[in-house]
Write an enzyme that holds these catalytic residues in place. Structure first.
Site, PDB file in Angstrom:
ATOM      1  N   ASP A 136       1.022  -1.092  -0.079  1.00  0.00           N
ATOM      2  CA  ASP A 136      -0.057   0.007   0.023  1.00  0.00           C
ATOM      3  C   ASP A 136       0.842   1.260   0.005  1.00  0.00           C
ATOM      4  O   ASP A 136       0.532   2.223   0.919  1.00  0.00           O
ATOM      5  CB  ASP A 136      -0.884   0.116   1.208  1.00  0.00           C
ATOM      6  CG  ASP A 136      -1.779  -1.277   1.334  1.00  0.00           C
ATOM      7  OD1 ASP A 136      -2.046  -1.940   0.483  1.00  0.00           O
ATOM      8  OD2 ASP A 136      -1.934  -1.646   2.671  1.00  0.00           O
ATOM      9  N   GLU A 154     -11.868  -0.342  -2.839  1.00  0.00           N
ATOM     10  CA  GLU A 154     -11.118   0.220  -1.927  1.00  0.00           C
ATOM     11  C   GLU A 154      -9.898   0.963  -2.274  1.00  0.00           C
ATOM     12  O   GLU A 154      -9.832   1.168  -3.627  1.00  0.00           O
ATOM     13  CB  GLU A 154     -10.347  -0.956  -1.016  1.00  0.00           C
ATOM     14  CG  GLU A 154      -9.463  -1.822  -1.562  1.00  0.00           C
ATOM     15  CD  GLU A 154      -8.977  -3.235  -0.637  1.00  0.00           C
ATOM     16  OE1 GLU A 154      -9.561  -3.216   0.503  1.00  0.00           O
ATOM     17  OE2 GLU A 154      -8.355  -3.987  -1.159  1.00  0.00           O
TER      18      GLU A 154
HETATM   19  O1  FUB Z   1      -3.178  -3.657   3.476  1.00  0.00           O
HETATM   20  C1  FUB Z   1      -4.352  -3.847   4.168  1.00  0.00           C
HETATM   21  C2  FUB Z   1      -5.134  -3.544   3.139  1.00  0.00           C
HETATM   22  O2  FUB Z   1      -5.196  -4.542   2.009  1.00  0.00           O
HETATM   23  C3  FUB Z   1      -5.557  -2.145   2.548  1.00  0.00           C
HETATM   24  O3  FUB Z   1      -5.865  -1.395   3.408  1.00  0.00           O
HETATM   25  C4  FUB Z   1      -6.172  -2.368   1.269  1.00  0.00           C
HETATM   26  O4  FUB Z   1      -6.328  -1.153   0.576  1.00  0.00           O
HETATM   27  C5  FUB Z   1      -5.528  -3.636   0.849  1.00  0.00           C
HETATM   28  O5  FUB Z   1      -4.400  -3.278   0.124  1.00  0.00           O
END
Ligand code: FUB
Length: 326
Positions: free
Chosen positions: A18, A225
Protein backbone atom coordinates in the site's frame (compact mmCIF):
# COMPACT_ATOMS: atom_id res chain seq x y z
CA UNK A 1 11.77 3.53 -16.35
CA UNK A 2 9.52 1.34 -18.52
CA UNK A 3 9.34 -1.77 -16.38
CA UNK A 4 8.05 -1.84 -12.82
CA UNK A 5 10.88 -2.30 -10.35
CA UNK A 6 10.86 -3.39 -6.72
CA UNK A 7 11.88 -0.70 -4.25
CA UNK A 8 13.46 -3.10 -1.75
CA UNK A 9 15.68 -6.15 -2.24
CA UNK A 10 13.33 -8.99 -3.24
CA UNK A 11 15.22 -11.41 -1.00
CA UNK A 12 15.29 -9.19 2.08
CA UNK A 13 12.32 -10.88 3.75
CA UNK A 14 10.94 -7.38 4.43
CA UNK A 15 7.42 -6.88 3.09
CA UNK A 16 5.84 -3.48 2.58
CA UNK A 17 2.50 -2.79 0.82
CA UNK A 18 0.00 0.00 0.00
CA UNK A 19 2.77 2.53 -0.79
CA UNK A 20 1.64 6.16 -0.43
CA UNK A 21 4.30 8.28 -2.14
CA UNK A 22 4.64 12.00 -1.35
CA UNK A 23 7.19 14.69 -2.22
CA UNK A 24 8.26 16.89 0.69
CA UNK A 25 11.16 19.36 0.34
CA UNK A 26 12.18 17.93 -3.05
CA UNK A 27 12.58 14.41 -1.63
CA UNK A 28 10.33 11.42 -2.24
CA UNK A 29 8.85 9.76 0.86
CA UNK A 30 6.99 6.45 0.82
CA UNK A 31 4.56 5.50 3.60
CA UNK A 32 3.64 1.80 3.24
CA UNK A 33 1.80 -0.77 5.35
CA UNK A 34 4.26 -3.15 7.01
CA UNK A 35 3.21 -6.69 6.17
CA UNK A 36 4.20 -9.55 8.45
CA UNK A 37 3.67 -13.28 8.84
CA UNK A 38 1.06 -13.39 11.62
CA UNK A 39 0.10 -17.04 11.07
CA UNK A 40 -3.57 -16.06 10.67
CA UNK A 41 -5.45 -18.01 7.96
CA UNK A 42 -6.55 -16.00 4.91
CA UNK A 43 -10.24 -14.97 4.91
CA UNK A 44 -12.58 -12.38 3.32
CA UNK A 45 -12.40 -10.31 6.51
CA UNK A 46 -8.69 -9.67 5.90
CA UNK A 47 -7.66 -11.01 9.33
CA UNK A 48 -4.38 -12.19 7.79
CA UNK A 49 -3.35 -8.53 7.28
CA UNK A 50 -2.33 -8.09 10.91
CA UNK A 51 0.19 -5.25 10.72
CA UNK A 52 1.63 -3.64 13.84
CA UNK A 53 3.74 -0.65 12.81
CA UNK A 54 4.67 1.74 10.03
CA UNK A 55 8.07 2.60 8.56
CA UNK A 56 8.86 5.46 6.18
CA UNK A 57 11.30 5.28 3.27
CA UNK A 58 12.92 8.11 1.31
CA UNK A 59 14.63 8.56 -2.03
CA UNK A 60 16.55 11.52 -3.47
CA UNK A 61 16.17 10.09 -6.98
CA UNK A 62 13.71 7.56 -8.33
CA UNK A 63 16.48 5.08 -9.17
CA UNK A 64 18.80 6.06 -6.31
CA UNK A 65 19.31 4.30 -2.96
CA UNK A 66 16.27 3.95 -0.71
CA UNK A 67 16.59 4.84 2.99
CA UNK A 68 14.51 3.08 5.66
CA UNK A 69 13.98 5.60 8.48
CA UNK A 70 12.68 2.85 10.78
CA UNK A 71 9.47 2.67 12.81
CA UNK A 72 7.47 5.91 12.81
CA UNK A 73 4.36 4.65 14.62
CA UNK A 74 3.68 1.47 16.61
CA UNK A 75 0.20 0.09 17.31
CA UNK A 76 1.01 -0.24 21.02
CA UNK A 77 1.45 3.54 21.38
CA UNK A 78 -2.00 4.34 19.93
CA UNK A 79 -4.39 4.81 22.88
CA UNK A 80 -7.51 3.54 21.08
CA UNK A 81 -5.86 0.65 19.23
CA UNK A 82 -7.28 -2.78 18.76
CA UNK A 83 -5.51 -4.38 15.82
CA UNK A 84 -4.51 -4.12 12.14
CA UNK A 85 -2.71 -1.01 10.93
CA UNK A 86 -3.79 -0.90 7.30
CA UNK A 87 -3.20 1.67 4.56
CA UNK A 88 -2.07 5.21 5.48
CA UNK A 89 -1.15 8.55 3.90
CA UNK A 90 0.69 11.70 4.97
CA UNK A 91 -0.03 15.40 4.32
CA UNK A 92 2.03 18.47 5.20
CA UNK A 93 0.60 21.75 6.43
CA UNK A 94 2.58 24.71 7.81
CA UNK A 95 5.65 22.58 8.46
CA UNK A 96 3.83 19.81 10.33
CA UNK A 97 3.18 16.33 8.98
CA UNK A 98 -0.09 14.47 9.52
CA UNK A 99 -0.19 10.68 9.18
CA UNK A 100 -3.72 9.40 8.52
CA UNK A 101 -4.07 5.67 9.18
CA UNK A 102 -6.62 2.83 9.21
CA UNK A 103 -6.91 0.88 12.48
CA UNK A 104 -9.49 -1.27 14.28
CA UNK A 105 -10.51 -0.08 17.73
CA UNK A 106 -10.93 -2.34 20.76
CA UNK A 107 -14.38 -3.43 19.44
CA UNK A 108 -12.87 -4.50 16.08
CA UNK A 109 -14.38 -1.53 14.24
CA UNK A 110 -12.18 0.32 11.73
CA UNK A 111 -11.69 4.07 12.10
CA UNK A 112 -9.21 6.60 10.77
CA UNK A 113 -6.60 7.94 13.14
CA UNK A 114 -4.15 10.82 12.90
CA UNK A 115 -0.60 11.11 14.21
CA UNK A 116 1.51 14.27 13.99
CA UNK A 117 5.22 14.93 13.45
CA UNK A 118 7.57 17.84 12.84
CA UNK A 119 9.46 15.98 10.10
CA UNK A 120 8.30 13.72 7.26
CA UNK A 121 10.36 10.88 8.72
CA UNK A 122 8.61 11.19 12.11
CA UNK A 123 8.37 9.97 14.77
CA UNK A 124 4.60 10.52 14.69
CA UNK A 125 2.61 11.11 17.88
CA UNK A 126 -0.90 9.63 17.73
CA UNK A 127 -3.97 11.59 18.76
CA UNK A 128 -5.83 10.08 21.74
CA UNK A 129 -8.92 9.17 19.67
CA UNK A 130 -9.76 8.53 16.01
CA UNK A 131 -11.21 11.27 13.80
CA UNK A 132 -14.78 11.90 15.03
CA UNK A 133 -17.30 10.30 12.69
CA UNK A 134 -14.64 8.31 10.80
CA UNK A 135 -15.14 4.70 9.75
CA UNK A 136 -13.77 2.13 7.31
CA UNK A 137 -10.22 2.25 5.86
CA UNK A 138 -7.69 3.56 3.34
CA UNK A 139 -7.39 7.34 3.89
CA UNK A 140 -5.77 9.50 1.24
CA UNK A 141 -5.39 13.29 1.39
CA UNK A 142 -5.42 15.83 -1.43
CA UNK A 143 -3.91 19.27 -0.89
CA UNK A 144 -5.74 21.37 -3.44
CA UNK A 145 -4.21 24.36 -5.22
CA UNK A 146 -6.29 26.77 -3.09
CA UNK A 147 -4.70 25.39 0.12
CA UNK A 148 -7.72 23.32 1.22
CA UNK A 149 -7.25 19.68 2.16
CA UNK A 150 -9.64 16.83 1.38
CA UNK A 151 -9.63 13.31 2.79
CA UNK A 152 -10.93 10.27 0.90
CA UNK A 153 -11.57 6.86 2.41
CA UNK A 154 -13.53 3.61 2.38
CA UNK A 155 -13.16 -0.07 1.63
CA UNK A 156 -15.57 -3.00 1.24
CA UNK A 157 -15.61 -6.44 2.93
CA UNK A 158 -12.84 -6.45 5.58
CA UNK A 159 -12.76 -2.66 5.27
CA UNK A 160 -16.37 -2.58 6.65
CA UNK A 161 -17.79 0.11 4.30
CA UNK A 162 -20.88 -2.07 3.65
CA UNK A 163 -21.85 -1.63 7.31
CA UNK A 164 -22.66 2.08 6.77
CA UNK A 165 -25.25 4.18 4.94
CA UNK A 166 -25.28 8.01 5.08
CA UNK A 167 -22.34 7.87 7.54
CA UNK A 168 -24.37 5.83 10.04
CA UNK A 169 -23.68 2.25 11.12
CA UNK A 170 -26.46 -0.16 10.13
CA UNK A 171 -27.93 -2.91 12.25
CA UNK A 172 -27.14 -5.44 9.52
CA UNK A 173 -24.82 -3.84 6.98
CA UNK A 174 -24.65 -5.50 3.58
CA UNK A 175 -23.64 -4.57 0.04
CA UNK A 176 -26.43 -3.26 -2.22
CA UNK A 177 -28.10 -5.60 -4.73
CA UNK A 178 -26.25 -5.95 -8.04
CA UNK A 179 -28.62 -3.60 -9.93
CA UNK A 180 -28.48 -0.88 -7.27
CA UNK A 181 -25.90 1.96 -7.25
CA UNK A 182 -22.53 0.81 -5.93
CA UNK A 183 -21.32 1.94 -2.52
CA UNK A 184 -19.10 5.00 -2.86
CA UNK A 185 -15.75 6.09 -1.49
CA UNK A 186 -16.19 9.02 0.92
CA UNK A 187 -14.85 12.55 0.57
CA UNK A 188 -14.64 15.27 3.25
CA UNK A 189 -12.87 18.58 3.66
CA UNK A 190 -10.41 18.49 6.57
CA UNK A 191 -10.59 21.04 9.39
CA UNK A 192 -8.03 23.86 9.46
CA UNK A 193 -6.19 22.01 12.24
CA UNK A 194 -6.06 18.84 10.07
CA UNK A 195 -7.27 16.62 12.92
CA UNK A 196 -11.01 16.38 12.17
CA UNK A 197 -13.49 16.34 9.31
CA UNK A 198 -14.73 19.86 8.56
CA UNK A 199 -18.01 18.42 7.22
CA UNK A 200 -20.03 15.23 6.98
CA UNK A 201 -18.34 12.86 4.51
CA UNK A 202 -20.00 12.89 1.08
CA UNK A 203 -20.40 10.11 -1.47
CA UNK A 204 -17.81 10.23 -4.24
CA UNK A 205 -19.98 9.08 -7.13
CA UNK A 206 -18.39 7.38 -10.15
CA UNK A 207 -20.53 7.51 -13.28
CA UNK A 208 -20.30 5.65 -16.58
CA UNK A 209 -19.98 7.18 -20.05
CA UNK A 210 -23.74 7.97 -19.97
CA UNK A 211 -23.58 9.77 -16.64
CA UNK A 212 -25.19 6.88 -14.73
CA UNK A 213 -23.73 5.87 -11.34
CA UNK A 214 -21.85 2.57 -11.54
CA UNK A 215 -23.91 -0.36 -10.23
CA UNK A 216 -22.88 -2.62 -7.34
CA UNK A 217 -22.82 -5.57 -9.75
CA UNK A 218 -20.35 -3.84 -12.08
CA UNK A 219 -17.45 -5.42 -10.24
CA UNK A 220 -14.88 -4.69 -12.97
CA UNK A 221 -15.42 -0.94 -12.49
CA UNK A 222 -17.07 -0.12 -9.17
CA UNK A 223 -15.11 1.23 -6.19
CA UNK A 224 -13.88 -1.36 -3.67
CA UNK A 225 -10.95 0.23 -1.72
CA UNK A 226 -7.56 2.02 -2.04
CA UNK A 227 -8.63 5.62 -2.82
CA UNK A 228 -6.08 7.99 -4.32
CA UNK A 229 -6.66 11.52 -5.64
CA UNK A 230 -4.27 13.55 -7.75
CA UNK A 231 -4.55 16.52 -10.09
CA UNK A 232 -3.28 16.71 -13.65
CA UNK A 233 -3.73 19.74 -15.87
CA UNK A 234 -6.49 21.14 -13.63
CA UNK A 235 -8.57 17.93 -13.57
CA UNK A 236 -9.14 15.71 -10.55
CA UNK A 237 -8.17 12.04 -10.99
CA UNK A 238 -9.71 9.58 -8.54
CA UNK A 239 -8.09 6.14 -8.68
CA UNK A 240 -8.99 3.01 -6.74
CA UNK A 241 -9.00 -0.78 -6.57
CA UNK A 242 -11.92 -2.93 -7.72
CA UNK A 243 -11.01 -5.47 -5.04
CA UNK A 244 -12.33 -8.89 -5.98
CA UNK A 245 -11.75 -8.23 -9.70
CA UNK A 246 -8.22 -6.94 -8.95
CA UNK A 247 -8.02 -3.86 -11.19
CA UNK A 248 -6.64 -0.43 -10.43
CA UNK A 249 -8.97 1.99 -12.23
CA UNK A 250 -9.41 5.73 -12.53
CA UNK A 251 -12.13 8.30 -13.07
CA UNK A 252 -11.88 12.02 -13.86
CA UNK A 253 -13.80 14.94 -12.36
CA UNK A 254 -13.90 18.74 -12.35
CA UNK A 255 -13.84 19.29 -8.58
CA UNK A 256 -12.68 17.42 -5.44
CA UNK A 257 -16.12 15.92 -4.72
CA UNK A 258 -17.05 14.75 -8.21
CA UNK A 259 -18.99 13.24 -9.83
CA UNK A 260 -16.15 11.37 -11.52
CA UNK A 261 -16.47 9.73 -14.91
CA UNK A 262 -14.96 6.25 -15.20
CA UNK A 263 -12.08 6.28 -17.69
CA UNK A 264 -10.34 2.93 -17.56
CA UNK A 265 -7.77 0.59 -16.06
CA UNK A 266 -4.46 1.87 -14.69
CA UNK A 267 -2.98 -1.50 -13.79
CA UNK A 268 -4.18 -4.98 -14.74
CA UNK A 269 -4.25 -7.63 -11.96
CA UNK A 270 -1.02 -8.48 -10.17
CA UNK A 271 0.02 -11.57 -8.20
CA UNK A 272 -1.76 -11.47 -4.82
CA UNK A 273 -5.39 -10.71 -3.99
CA UNK A 274 -5.01 -7.00 -3.25
CA UNK A 275 -3.91 -4.24 -5.58
CA UNK A 276 -3.17 -0.78 -4.22
CA UNK A 277 -1.28 2.30 -5.34
CA UNK A 278 -0.36 5.96 -5.27
CA UNK A 279 0.38 8.40 -8.10
CA UNK A 280 2.89 11.20 -7.75
CA UNK A 281 4.87 13.63 -9.88
CA UNK A 282 8.57 13.66 -9.01
CA UNK A 283 11.25 15.65 -10.85
CA UNK A 284 9.03 16.17 -13.91
CA UNK A 285 7.79 12.59 -14.38
CA UNK A 286 4.72 10.76 -13.08
CA UNK A 287 4.94 7.44 -11.26
CA UNK A 288 2.60 4.67 -10.17
CA UNK A 289 3.63 3.09 -6.88
CA UNK A 290 1.95 -0.25 -6.20
CA UNK A 291 2.63 -3.71 -4.80
CA UNK A 292 2.50 -7.40 -5.68
CA UNK A 293 3.16 -10.72 -3.98
CA UNK A 294 5.70 -12.15 -6.43
CA UNK A 295 8.73 -12.06 -4.08
CA UNK A 296 6.84 -13.92 -1.31
CA UNK A 297 5.84 -16.66 -3.74
CA UNK A 298 2.24 -15.43 -3.99
CA UNK A 299 1.43 -15.03 -0.29
CA UNK A 300 -1.24 -12.37 -0.55
CA UNK A 301 -0.48 -10.97 2.94
CA UNK A 302 3.28 -10.54 2.21
CA UNK A 303 3.52 -7.86 -0.44
CA UNK A 304 6.41 -5.92 -2.00
CA UNK A 305 6.43 -2.29 -3.18
CA UNK A 306 7.10 -1.41 -6.82
CA UNK A 307 7.29 1.69 -8.98
CA UNK A 308 6.76 2.27 -12.70
CA UNK A 309 6.47 5.42 -14.79
CA UNK A 310 2.90 6.49 -15.58
CA UNK A 311 2.17 7.97 -19.00
CA UNK A 312 -0.69 10.24 -20.02
CA UNK A 313 -2.13 10.45 -23.52
CA UNK A 314 -2.59 13.92 -25.06
CA UNK A 315 -6.32 13.80 -24.17
CA UNK A 316 -5.52 13.32 -20.47
CA UNK A 317 -6.33 9.61 -20.33
CA UNK A 318 -3.72 7.30 -18.81
CA UNK A 319 -1.96 4.42 -20.54
CA UNK A 320 -2.78 1.03 -18.98
CA UNK A 321 0.14 -0.75 -17.31
CA UNK A 322 0.26 -4.55 -17.40
CA UNK A 323 0.58 -6.13 -13.94
CA UNK A 324 3.35 -8.70 -13.56
CA UNK A 325 1.87 -12.20 -13.58
CA UNK A 326 4.76 -14.36 -12.30
O1 FUB B 1 -3.05 -3.63 3.55
C1 FUB B 1 -4.32 -3.93 4.07
C2 FUB B 1 -5.38 -3.63 3.08
O2 FUB B 1 -5.17 -4.38 1.90
C3 FUB B 1 -5.41 -2.20 2.59
O3 FUB B 1 -5.90 -1.28 3.53
C4 FUB B 1 -6.23 -2.40 1.38
O4 FUB B 1 -6.28 -1.32 0.52
C5 FUB B 1 -5.55 -3.61 0.77
O5 FUB B 1 -4.39 -3.27 0.07
Amino acid sequence: MNNATYLLDKNSGVYMADPSARVFGGKLYIYPSHDREAGIPENDNGDHFDMQDYHVFSLDDIDGPIVDHGVILDVQTIPWSGRQLWDSDVAEKDGRYYLYFSLKDKNDVFHIGVAVADKPEGPFKPQPAPIKGSYSIDPCVLKDDDGLYYIYFGGLWGGQLQRYRNNKAQECGAEPAVNEPALCAKAAKLSAGMLEFAEEPRDLVIVDENGQPLKAGDEDRRFFEASWMHKYKGKYYFSYSTGNTHYLCYAIGDNPYGPFTYKGVLLTPVVGWTTHHSIVEFKGKWYLFHHDSVPSGGKTWLRSMKVVELKYNPDGTIQTIQGQQE
